[in-house]
Structures are given as C-alpha cells and as structure tokens.
Design a protein around this motif. Structure first.
Motif, mmCIF file in Angstrom:
data_model
loop_
_atom_site.group_PDB
_atom_site.id
_atom_site.type_symbol
_atom_site.label_atom_id
_atom_site.label_comp_id
_atom_site.label_asym_id
_atom_site.label_seq_id
_atom_site.Cartn_x
_atom_site.Cartn_y
_atom_site.Cartn_z
ATOM 1 N N LEU A 138 0.856 -1.185 0.000
ATOM 2 C CA LEU A 138 0.000 0.000 0.000
ATOM 3 C C LEU A 138 0.895 1.238 0.000
ATOM 4 N N ASN A 139 0.490 2.217 -0.761
ATOM 5 C CA ASN A 139 1.238 3.468 -0.830
ATOM 6 C C ASN A 139 1.163 4.173 0.531
ATOM 7 N N PRO A 140 2.316 4.374 1.185
ATOM 8 C CA PRO A 140 2.287 4.872 2.569
ATOM 9 C C PRO A 140 1.761 6.295 2.720
ATOM 10 N N ILE A 141 1.762 7.067 1.640
ATOM 11 C CA ILE A 141 1.364 8.460 1.817
ATOM 12 C C ILE A 141 0.045 8.781 1.126
ATOM 13 N N MET A 142 -0.737 7.738 0.843
ATOM 14 C CA MET A 142 -2.030 7.977 0.205
ATOM 15 C C MET A 142 -3.095 7.330 1.084
ATOM 16 N N PRO A 143 -4.187 8.041 1.377
ATOM 17 C CA PRO A 143 -5.229 7.407 2.181
ATOM 18 C C PRO A 143 -5.785 6.185 1.453
ATOM 19 N N ILE A 144 -6.246 5.204 2.205
ATOM 20 C CA ILE A 144 -6.662 3.965 1.554
ATOM 21 C C ILE A 144 -7.841 4.200 0.618
ATOM 22 N N SER A 145 -8.665 5.193 0.935
ATOM 23 C CA SER A 145 -9.797 5.455 0.031
ATOM 24 C C SER A 145 -9.295 5.743 -1.378
ATOM 25 N N ALA A 146 -8.253 6.560 -1.478
ATOM 26 C CA ALA A 146 -7.732 6.915 -2.798
ATOM 27 C C ALA A 146 -7.166 5.692 -3.501
ATOM 28 N N GLN A 147 -6.598 4.787 -2.707
ATOM 29 C CA GLN A 147 -5.993 3.609 -3.320
ATOM 30 C C GLN A 147 -7.042 2.596 -3.764
ATOM 31 N N ILE A 148 -8.228 2.685 -3.159
ATOM 32 C CA ILE A 148 -9.320 1.835 -3.633
ATOM 33 C C ILE A 148 -9.971 2.487 -4.846
ATOM 34 N N MET A 149 -10.153 3.801 -4.748
ATOM 35 C CA MET A 149 -10.954 4.474 -5.775
ATOM 36 C C MET A 149 -10.191 4.702 -7.072
ATOM 37 N N ASP A 150 -8.853 4.744 -7.003
ATOM 38 C CA ASP A 150 -8.189 5.031 -8.274
ATOM 39 C C ASP A 150 -8.313 3.867 -9.259
ATOM 40 N N VAL A 151 -8.566 2.678 -8.731
ATOM 41 C CA VAL A 151 -8.852 1.556 -9.626
ATOM 42 C C VAL A 151 -10.128 1.839 -10.415
#
Ligand SMILES: Nc1ncnc2c1ncn2[C@@H]1O[C@H](COP(=O)(O)OP(=O)(O)O)[C@@H](O)[C@H]1O
Ligand SMILES: [Mg+2]
Lengths: 383, 332
Positions: A138-151
C-alpha cells in the motif's frame, strides 16, 4: 469444482533471471490450470519460484527476468454466461451493475502477448493480486480510500465520485472494516486490517481471478485464521478463482480445492486437496505434509526434510530433489522425471521416477516414505 | 504537532544562540572596535554624542554597566529593530539598509530555488523512469559535471560570455537606475527581470544538478517498492504510477536533502550577489566587510541566520504536509 470451465491455463511457462550461460531458471516448464471459482494452492519452500511465476503471468516481471517460453491463456466469461451472471448480480448487489464492463470480450487470450492497452484493461478487471505484505504494497502516503478508488477511476470512468466513494465504503464493509476508516493511511491500520484492505482493493472490480502471494505470511496465527475465513467467505459470495500461494502447506490443505507443489522451479505434484493430504505421492510432498505435527489425523512425530532447497544457480542434475530424497534411485541423478497423470487418482499428476510407467517396483507406501526419512535423520544425526 | 513544536523550540534556540554569539564576539575581540568605527564615522562628518554613546554601548566599551545589563540592552535593541548605524551608508540605520536590500535577495533566492528544485526534480523523475536509456545516461554525466562546478566560477563564466562578450544580459546591479525608477511600473519590472537573468541562471544551473541526482536516486529506490508493483498491477496509467505513487514518495528524501542544503543555497546566493553586484544583502555584506562596517555586517549575519532558520521551518512544515506518517496518529 470438477468440470468447471477453465479460467486460466498456464502452459509450459519458463522464466529465467539473466540470459545466456549464467541464466537462473527460476520457473521451468510449469503448466497449471485454474478453474472458475476454485482455490488452487501453490506450495513450495521459499526460493522455489512461486513469486516469479505470479509476476510472469501478471506481466510484472522486472529485469533481469525474462520469459523464455510458454503461454498464460485467459478465458473470458462467455457472452451468454456473462449476461446471466450480470442479471443475477444486479438483483442482489445494487452497485455491481457498474462493476463488469467487459474489457476482454473475445475468445481466449494469451496474457503474455496482450498489447499494452489491452494489458492495462485486463489488469484488475479480470485478474487482481493480493501481495504478501500489505504494509509494503500500500502506498504509505495515500489514504486507503484513494488507493481503492483510483482503480475505479481508471477502469470505470463512467462512475461518479459519489458512486466511487459508495463502492469503496461497501468494499471495506465486505472485508470487515468500518467505512469510517476510508480516510486512514496504511500506517494507521494494524497488519491484519492492511491485508483486508489489500483484499478489498482486489475485489473492487469483481475480477474472475485473484492471485494471492503469501497473503497471510506476515500475520500472526489468529489473524491468519481470520483472513483465511474471510477469503473463503468472499470466494463463496463472489465466485472468483484464487491462485493461493504459500510456503505453508498446512494452510493450503485447509482452504484449497486443489494443490500444486513446486520444487526448484518445477511442479512436482498436483492433485485435489483431499488426495494430496491422504496420499502424497512425491517424497517431497510427503515430507512437506509431515514436517509439521498433524492437527487432525493420528498423532505422529513430525519428520524433517534434510538439507535445504537448492540454489537455483546450480540445480542438481536429474530430479532436483534427489540429494534430499530418502528413496532416491540411480536414475534420479541422471533423468528428469516427467509430470505424469496417475492411474490411481484421476486428477493427480506426479513428477517422480518411483511412479513412472517404466518403474520396476511398486510405488512406495506412506510407511516406507516415513521410514526413509527417519533413517535419513538418524544417519545425519550419527555423523 | 508535538514534533513541530519541538522543532520550533530548537529553531528559537538556534536564533538565540546566534544572537548571543553576536553580542559577545566584539567584546572578545582585541583592541577597541568602537574607536575604529568612530574614527571612520568622523571622516563622514560630525558625529553626535548620541551616536558615540550608541556605539560604545554596542561594543561594550567605556561603559560602567555590568555585562548582563549590556546584554539586556542589546536584546532590547534587537527586539526594536535597532541594529545601529551603518558606516557604509551613513547616516542610514542598519535596519533601513537591510530593509532596502532584503527584497532583492528574497526575490532572487525564491525564484532560483523554485525553478531549480522543480526543474531538477522533474528531470530526475523522468530519468529514473527511463532508467538506462540514452537520455538517462547522457543527462547523468552532464549533470554530474555541473554538480561539481562551483557557483563563483560559473558566475564568472556567465558574466564574461553572456554579459561582457555577447552583451545579451546586464551583469551588474538589480535594475537600470538611469532609465527607470523603482516601483510598480512595467519599465522597472522588465529591467529588474532582465538584470535577474544572469544571477538566477547561475544559481539554477549550478544547483539543478544536485536536485536532479537526488531525485533520480531516490526515485530508483522507490520504483523497486511493492506498492509500485501493485500500482502497475492495478492497471493504472503510467502517469499516475509515475507521479502519484513513485515521485510523490521519492520526493520525501529530496525535501530532507533540501533542508540539509539550505546553508549552501544561502551561501551560494550571497556569493552570486557579490559577483553580479546585485543589490541584495549579500552584496551589502561584502561592502560592509570592506568598510569595516561592524554594525551592518552583524545585522546581515543575524538576518542570514534567521532566513536560514525560517527556510528550515518551512521545509519542516512541508515535510509534515507531504508525509502523513509524521502527523499525529489518528485514533480509531
Ligand atoms: N532479481 C533476481 N535476480 C536473480 N535471481 C532472482 C531474482 N529474483 C529471484 N531470483 C531467483 O529466483 C528464485 C525464485 O524466487 P521467487 O520467485 O521469489 O521464489 P518464492 O516466491 O518461491 O520464494 C530465487 O531462488 C532466486 O534464485
Ligand atoms: Mg515469494
């Protein structure tokens, strides 16, 4: 699961690190079939080439790795089945209507030959990955929401921001995390929660295949158990196929439908979970299964496989396992055993000279294998 | 937040230490600096008794006040912006001289730092992304060469060729005082911009390589991280992987590097001002030293320290914004 359609067919895949004389053959001639909705386990000691195999079929290998041969055929859901699926989904799952827009609607496709554009569309739509360490994936400096939503932003441009957000919350709920954690950063979550987030991201586009490379290795036993239950439950709900990779065979025997065992870059045995558990045929499989104390069956002392896995830069001739094998024969040092189907069990294949049609004696019994290992242990103990 | 407060405390301590050293140094110096200054002032004309008194207080001579009282006076003066009288620009106060020059310095400094950091970082990102390509290898060697060049040398070359030989850009002063007047008018702004080209170019060219190499290396490390692999596996566009995932993380060491380089950046700025006779505090410092203008030199050195500390603080704040891990843990 028998008879289910194939979703991924890996055919004679070979991967080297480096080229020429010094090339390390990390994956040699591996063929595996993943069926729709099943959990196929792949076990092997660390360094046996499991991750290399995963990165090859997902086109994520980095130099110096090169795919030197083989195919990885993906079979898209056929159009009619697809409609049926979609119909049944939209009844039960409201936002799932968005989830499937067929990136690949043609016939079977070789992933290894997808064009860059098709590869991007294929990724995550059809095949998602859960990596070993969610801390590092997981990207340490990105909130998890962004990491789910960018997909979703990349693959479902028609979804609105609100829909993306709803879907992200829904995904978190699916893996048992409160949606108010959406704004959290990876370091604010526990190891188990991060792994759940990894699974939630994998589910985002409802893929046909999820590859899990040691998804529970970094977790403690209790957390492992929870994650395994989660995976089993989600698989039943969404019917994706799983290629589950681990060095821990005991784990696989609990959740996999079928299991393949890898040694020094090759598959040495493949069979249903039940058959492999009850009748491991390859001496290596036997050793792996009995190298931990049995939890369920009759109490038996754990045995140990002597020695350590070979350095892939210098793989032993013939059967790579022969220096550690309690039942090695002269032929094992010279000839490479073929992975052959077994008459005794329909779905089982073994690569061992003891089971070759040309073998002279009877195949060894479990007791003989145990005795062999114990003799080896004694021998080394008296040295 | 706690971390920031602690940092703030450290910075205040640093400024206090600088101020205190500034107070004691002239008192430890051999001879009587006040006499020397008084003598030079007298050459400019009559010196009032008040000025003489102020000078003596500043250097701690001919006074019966105990040291601690002098120190308190000194601190009090500082707090009121009272830094003494400049000899070089007599009878102007040091604070007025500084006020006139600081704008030029800050404008040039900000402009060159922003351009250099942005440009260097962007090039570094692309080089790492295209690692091993012809672009990467060529730029790497060119930049390593640039990296080893000293500011003053590059400044002299720039003055000589672009200014003196080709006459493309003016190479001294901040604007053309014979044709324009200072203020918010177009002529002045154009003239100032034209005069800033060579100094800014010198500063950018000699520092861009450092940012670029730092970013390239940190980017290469970042690109081997698992989360980059995962971002690629997700089928994101390369632009998103390159910037939102890789560069954004790789920037963190660059920002730390920036904090370390601040001293060198400010030093380079002062040197470049001197070479280009640029009307900033660097040039004023140079003149102050030439004229044994203690008060002005002291004031400028204090200011340089404060500017350095403030820049450090800004970088700290920036880091906190860029890296959520340094912020306070959120509780469930
Ligand atoms: N970057 C690399 N360069 C050279 N050899 C590598 C590299 N990565 C892995 N290997 C080789 O490939 C083998 C298989 O590695 P890997 O696929 O990570 O195994 P596993 O996932 O089963 O632990 C290792 O034993 C190692 O010899
Ligand atoms: Mg691995």
């Amino acid at each position: 699961m028998t008879g289910a359609a194939t979703v991924l067919d890996i055919r004679r895949l070979c991967v080297d690190y480096g080229v020429g004389e010094d090339a390390v053959h990390a994956v040699s001639d591996v063929s595996l079939t993943l069926r729709r909705g099943e959990i196929l386990g792949l076990a092997g000691e660390s360094g046996s080439g499991k991750s290399t195999l995963v990165f090859a079929i997902t086109r994520l290998l980095r130099p110096p790795a090169v795919i030197t041969g083989g195919e990885a055929i993906f079979f898209p859901r056929d159009a009619s089945a697809n409609k049926r699926q979609n119909g049944s989904f939209s009844v039960s799952e409201s936002s799932d209507a968005f989830i499937r827009d067929d990136a690949l609607t043609g016939g079977p496709t070789d992933i290894l030959r997808l064009s860059p554009a098709n590869l991007r569309a294929f990724r995550w739509n059809e095949l998602a990955i859960v990596f070993q360490s969610a801390m590092n994936s997981l990207n340490p400096i990105m909130p998890i929401s962004a990491q789910i939503m960018d997909v979703m932003r990349t693959h479902r441009p028609q979804m609105s921001a609100t829909e993306r957000k709803q879907r992200a919350a829904e995904l978190l709920r699916l893996v048992g995390i409160a949606p108010d954690r959406l704004g959290s950063y990876p370091h604010e979550l526990s190891g188990g929660m991060r792994q759940r987030v990894g699974i939630a991201i994998a589910l985002a586009l409802n893929p046909d295949i999820i590859i899990m490379d040691e998804p529970t290795t970094a977790l403690d036993v209790v957390m492992q158990r929870e994650i395994l239950n989660e995976i089993t439950r989600l698989r039943e709900q969404f019917n994706f196929a799983v290629l589950f990779i681990t060095h821990d065979l005991s784990l696989l025997l609990e959740i996999a439908d079928r299991v393949a065992i890898m040694y020094a870059g090759r598959i040495v045995e493949e069979g249903t979970q039940r058959d492999l558990y009850l009748h491991p045929r390859h001496p290596y499989s036997y050793g792996l299964i009995h190298s931990f104390p049995s939890l369920h069956g009759p109490r038996q002392r754990a045995i140990g496989i002597p020695g350590s896995p070979p350095d892939l830069r210098a793989v032993p001739s013939g059967c790579a396992f022969h220096p550690r094998c309690p039942l090695a024969m002269p032929v094992c040092t010279t000839a490479l055993p073929q992975l052959l189907p077994q008459p005794s069990a329909e779905q089982t294949r073994v690569a061992c000279h003891l089971y070759a049609p040309t073998a002279t004696g009877e195949p060894p019994t479990a007791d003989e294998m145990r005795a062999g290992y114990e003799a080896l242990a004694k021998g080394s103990g008296s040295l | 937040m706690k971390r920031l407060l602690r940092r703030l405390g450290i910075y205040l301590l640093a400024i206090w230490a600088a101020v205190t050293v500034n107070f004691f140094l002239p008192r430890l110096a051999p001879g009587n600096p006040a006499d020397a200054v008084f003598f030079r002032l007298a050459q400019h004309g009559a010196v009032s008794a008040a000025t003489r008194k102020a000078l003596e207080a500043e250097f701690g001579v001919d006074t019966t006040d105990p040291l601690w009282l002098q120190y308190l006076h000194y601190l009090n003066n500082l707090l009121h912006g009272n830094l003494g009288v400049s000899i070089t620009y007599f009878p102007a106060n040091v604070s007025d001289v500084i006020a006139q020059n600081i704008g030029w310095t800050l404008a040039l400094l900000t402009m060159s730092v922003v351009i250099s950091f942005t440009l260097g970082t962007l090039i570094g990102v692309f080089m790492a992304w295209k690692r091993g390509s012809a672009l990467d290898t060529t730029l790497s060697s060119v930049m390593t060469f640039l990296y080893s060049i000293l500011y003053p040398w590059l400044a002299l070359v720039a003055v000589y060729f672009l200014g003196f030989k080709l006459g493309w850009f003016p190479f001294s002063d901040g604007y053309d005082s014979s044709t324009t007047t200072m203020g918010w008018n177009l002529d002045f702004i154009l003239s100032a911009a034209q005069h800033a080209v060579l100094p800014a170019l010198t500063l950018v060219v000699s520092t861009v390589a450092g940012w670029m190499l730092t970013m390239r290396n940190s980017m290469i490390t970042t690109l081997s991280e698992d989360y980059i692999l995962m971002a690629r596996a997700k089928g994101l566009t390369s632009r998103r992987v390159m910037f939102a995932y890789a560069a954004r993380n790789a920037l963190l060491p660059s920002v730390t590097g920036f904090a370390i380089a601040i001293g060198a950046v400010v030093g380079g700025q002062l040197l470049v001002e001197i070479v280009f006779s640029y009307p900033g505090i660097g040039f004023a410092l140079y003149q102050a030293i030439q004229n044994q203008d203690y008060a002005l030199a002291d004031g400028i050195l204090l200011l340089v320290i404060i500017v350095t500390v403030v820049m450090n603080l800004i970088v700290d704040l920036l880091y906190t914004v860029l890296d959520p891990r340094t912020r306070l843990e959120r509780t469930a």
